[in-house]
Design an enzyme around this catalytic site. Structure first.
Site, mmCIF file in Angstrom:
data_model
loop_
_atom_site.group_PDB
_atom_site.id
_atom_site.type_symbol
_atom_site.label_atom_id
_atom_site.label_comp_id
_atom_site.label_asym_id
_atom_site.label_seq_id
_atom_site.Cartn_x
_atom_site.Cartn_y
_atom_site.Cartn_z
ATOM 1 N N GLU A 70 -48.426 -52.923 4.178
ATOM 2 C CA GLU A 70 -47.060 -52.509 4.510
ATOM 3 C C GLU A 70 -46.158 -53.728 4.497
ATOM 4 O O GLU A 70 -46.489 -54.774 5.075
ATOM 5 C CB GLU A 70 -47.022 -51.832 5.884
ATOM 6 C CG GLU A 70 -45.619 -51.452 6.354
ATOM 7 C CD GLU A 70 -45.629 -50.789 7.723
ATOM 8 O OE1 GLU A 70 -46.631 -50.103 8.038
ATOM 9 O OE2 GLU A 70 -44.656 -50.965 8.484
ATOM 10 N N GLU A 106 -36.496 -54.395 9.847
ATOM 11 C CA GLU A 106 -36.570 -53.507 10.997
ATOM 12 C C GLU A 106 -35.596 -54.030 12.051
ATOM 13 O O GLU A 106 -35.353 -55.239 12.150
ATOM 14 C CB GLU A 106 -37.979 -53.464 11.585
ATOM 15 C CG GLU A 106 -38.964 -52.629 10.797
ATOM 16 C CD GLU A 106 -40.272 -52.479 11.532
ATOM 17 O OE1 GLU A 106 -40.595 -51.362 11.956
ATOM 18 O OE2 GLU A 106 -40.981 -53.489 11.670
#
Length: 545
Positions: free
Chosen positions: A433, A438
Site C-alpha cells: 500500500e 493522508e
C-alpha cells in the site's frame, strides 16, 4: 624474529598500580563492612604492534577489572569522562589528537558504599580530530541548543540498519512541553575540552522502556521529574556507522548525560551540523535494532522556518503524461476509469464510521468533490464516497501527482492512495500500500505519506509527515515518485519522505488508485459532535512515466 609489545598491564605496571591503590576504612557506625579486595586492572591498547607502540590511532583501550566483594566499578578518566559498569569490562576511546598520557582510576564499590581504588597511567595515540565540528557545536565559546519543535520529524525512529526515520516522525509541536523546553549547552573550555550542561526545567521526557530510571511505570513515554544538573563533558569520536553525507563524527556525554529524550544512551552520531542547526542519530540502549533521530536548533522558539535545513525539491525523471483525469466532464466520475466501493464493510478494517455511497462523489466546476455528510444512512450517521481504478487503470513505476484541497472537521480522514493490483490474490498487506496523502481533520496543519507491507503494516507502517498550514483552504500538489530503487513523497514538490525500494518489497508490480474520505476510526480519531459537512476537492489526477 618480530618483537611484539603486549599492551596489557605488565608486572612493572602492576607494581605501579599497587603504589596507587588505596582503601577506605570501615564505617563502624554502619556495622561490619567489607571493602572490595584483590582489585586488579588490565588495559589493552588496541592496535599496538612493532610500528605502533601506542596503538593504531583509534584511541581505543579495553579495560578489565575485578575484585572480591565488589558490586560495581567506576572508571574515572583524566579526559573528564567516567563510566559505571557492574561487570568490570569497558572499552574507552581517548580522543585528544596525538600521543598523550592519560590517568585512569577505577573504584570498586562494595556493600554500604565502601570502595577500593587503583590508578594507572597510559600513553595512547589518537589520530582523530574534527575541529570544525567542535567549533560548530560550541561556537568556539558557548552555544545552547533546543529541539527544533517547529520542524517536521524533529523526533523520529527507524531501523538501526538504515539512516532515515522510516517507522515514525513527529509532526511540529506534537509532543509534551517537557520534550521541548530543555536547553543543552556545549562550551569550549581553556584546555580544549567540551563541557555540557543540560537544563531540563526539572522534568525529562522518558522512553517507555526507561520509566523505572526515574521511578515511573506504564506503557507510554512520559514526563518525569529528573535531575540533570551539573557539568558533564563531551568527547568527539569517529562515527560507529557510515551514514552517507555526514561529518563522520559522534559525541559521547560523560556520566550518563543525554540530550532531551531519555533512551538509555549517551552516544550521538552527528548526521548534519551547521551554525544554527543539527541532526543527531542515536541507537537505543535497550534495543539496538532501533535508531532515534533528533533535530536541534539554536532558536529558543524551536526553529521557525527551516531551522537551517535546506528543503530538498523533487527532480522528477518522469515527464511523459500517460494517464490523467482532469474532472472537467460530466457530473460524476468517469465510469471508464473509476469504480465505486459502497457500504461500511465492517469499518473497512479501521473502525471507520461512514457509509460509502455512489451519490457523494460529484464532478462540478472542474473538480471532483467527495462529500462527507452527517446524515443517517443504513444505520450509520455519516455518508461519503470511495472510488478506485481497480481493473480499469494501474501502473508500475512513474510519478503520480494529485492536486487537492482537503477536509475540515474533527474526525474527517481524506486519503489519496494506491494498492497492489494483486490485492484479490494475496490480500493486504502482501499486495503493498502506498499512501500518497493522508490527513486528519483533528490535525489540520499536517499531512502524512506512508507505506504498508508485510512487517510494516497498520500502526507499524513506515510514515513521515510534513506541515501544510492551509491544506483545507488551498489546493496543493501531493506527489509520489516511484522507481525500482526508491519511493519519494513530496508536497508541492518539497520532499518529506524517502524509502529505499529493495527487491524484497511488494512495490515492484502494478498498483491502482483510490480516492476516499473516511470518518473517525483508528486514524481519523475523535469526531466533532457539531460536524455537519465537508469535502475533499480533487482538481486532477495525473500519472507520468
Amino acid at each position: 624474529m618480530k618483537r611484539y609489545i603486549i599492551p596489557i598491564v605488565s608486572v612493572l605496571a602492576c607494581m605501579l598500580l599497587l603504589l596507587h591503590s588505596s582503601c577506605q576504612d570501615d564505617d563502624n557506625s554502619l556495622g561490619a563492612l567489607i571493602a572490595p579486595a584483590d582489585l586488579s586492572m588490565e588495559a589493552r591498547i588496541i592496535g599496538v604492534d612493532d610500528e605502533n607502540e601506542y596503538g593504531d590511532g583509534s584511541g581505543l583501550v579495553e579495560f578489565k577489572v575485578s575484585a572480591q566483594h565488589a558490586t560495581n566499578y567506576k572508571f574515572v578518566f583524566s579526559d573528564k569522562s567516567s563510566k559505571n559498569t557492574s561487570n568490570g569490562t569497558y572499552t574507552h576511546r581517548f580522543t585528544t589528537p596525538g600521543i598523550n598520557d592519560y590517568v585512569v582510576t577505577v573504584l570498586a564499590t562494595g556493600t554500604g558504599g565502601i570502595s577500593t581504588s587503583k590508578t594507572l597511567t597510559l600513553r595512547v595515540f589518537s589520530e582523530f580530530d574534527d575541529p570544525e565540528t567542535k567549533s560548530l557545536l560550541t561556537g568556539d565559546g558557548s552555544k545552547t541548543w533546543y529541539i527544533a519543535k517547529a520542524l517536521p520529524a524533529h523526533l523520529g525512529v527507524g531501523p538501526s540498519g538504515t539512516f532515515t526515520p522510516d517507522y515514525y516522525s513527529a509532526a511540529p509541536n506534537e509532543k509534551d512541553e517537557c520534550f521541548y523546553d530543555d536547553a543543552m549547552t556545549f562550551s569550549l573550555e581553556n584546555d580544549g575540552s567540551i563541557a555540557f550542561e543540560h537544563d531540563n526545567k526539572g522534568e525529562t521526557f522518558f522512553n517507555a522502556s526507561y520509566l523505572s530510571v526515574a521511578g515511573g511505570s506504564g506503557g507510554d513515554d512520559q514526563c518525569l521529574a529528573f535531575d540533570t544538573s551539573g557539568k558533564k563533558y563531551v568527547n568527539l569520536a569517529p562515527s560507529s556507522s557510515e551514514a552517507p553525507g555526514t561529518p563522520g563524527t559522534q559525541f559521547i556525554i560523560s556520566d550518563g548525560g543525554f540530550m532531551n529524550y531519555y533512551i538509555g544512551t549517551s552516544t550521538y552520531e552527528i548526521m548534519k551540523i551547521e551554525d544554527d542547526y543539527m541532526e543527531l542519530r542515536a541507537i537505543m540502549g535497550s534495543d539496538d535494532s532501533l535508531a532515534w533521530y533528533l533535530k536541534l536548533t539554536t532558536d529558543p522558539e524551536g526553529g521557525g522556518g527551516n531551522g537551517g535545513e535546506e528543503e530538498e525539491m523533487l527532480q522528477t525523471q518522469f515527464d511523459e503524461l500517460v494517464w490523467a483525469d482532469e474532472f472537467d466532464q460530466g457530473s460524476e466520475p468517469d465510469a471508464a476509469s473509476w469504480n465505486y466501493e459502497t457500504g461500511n464493510n465492517n469499518g473497512w478494517g479501521n473502525q471507520e464510521k461512514q457509509y460509502y455511497t455512489e451519490d457523494n462523489a460529484v464532478v462540478e466546476d472542474g473538480t471532483l468533490k467527495i462529500n462527507l455528510i452527517a446524515e443517517n444512512i443504513d444505520n450509520f450517521q455519516y455518508s461519503s464516497s470511495r472510488i478506485t481504478t481497480q481493473n480499469k487503470y494501474d501502473f508500475q513505476y512513474g510519478r503520480i501527482e494529485v492536486r487537492a484541497k482537503l477536509t475540515e472537521g474533527g474526525g474527517s480522514w481524506p486519503a489519496i492512495w494506491m494498492l497492489g493490483s494483486n490485492f484479490t490474490e494475496v490480500e493486504w498487506p502482501g499486495c503493498g500500500e502506498i499512501d500518497i496523502m493522508e490527513y486528519k481533520g483533528n490535525e489540520p496543519d499536517i499531512t502524512h505519506g506512508t507505506l504498508h507491507f508485510p512487517g510494516n503494516s497498520g500502526a507499524n507502517g513506515l510514515t513521515q509527515s510534513t506541515g501544510v498550514s492551509n491544506a483545507a483552504t488551498e489546493f496543493h500538489n501531493y506527489t509520489v515518485e516511484w522507481t525500482e530503487e526508491q519511493i519519494i513523497f513530496a508536497v508541492d514538490n518539497k520532499i518529506f519522505h524517502k524509502f529505499d525500494n529493495t527487491s524484497d518489497t511488494p512495490f515492484h508490480q502494478p498498483f491502482f488508485i483510490i480516492l476516499n474520505v473516511a470518518m473517525g476510526g483508528t486514524f481519523g480519531g475523535a469526531i466533532d459532535p457539531a460536524f455537519q459537512q465537508t469535502a475533499m476537492e480533487v482538481d486532477y489526477v495525473r500519472v507520468y512515466q
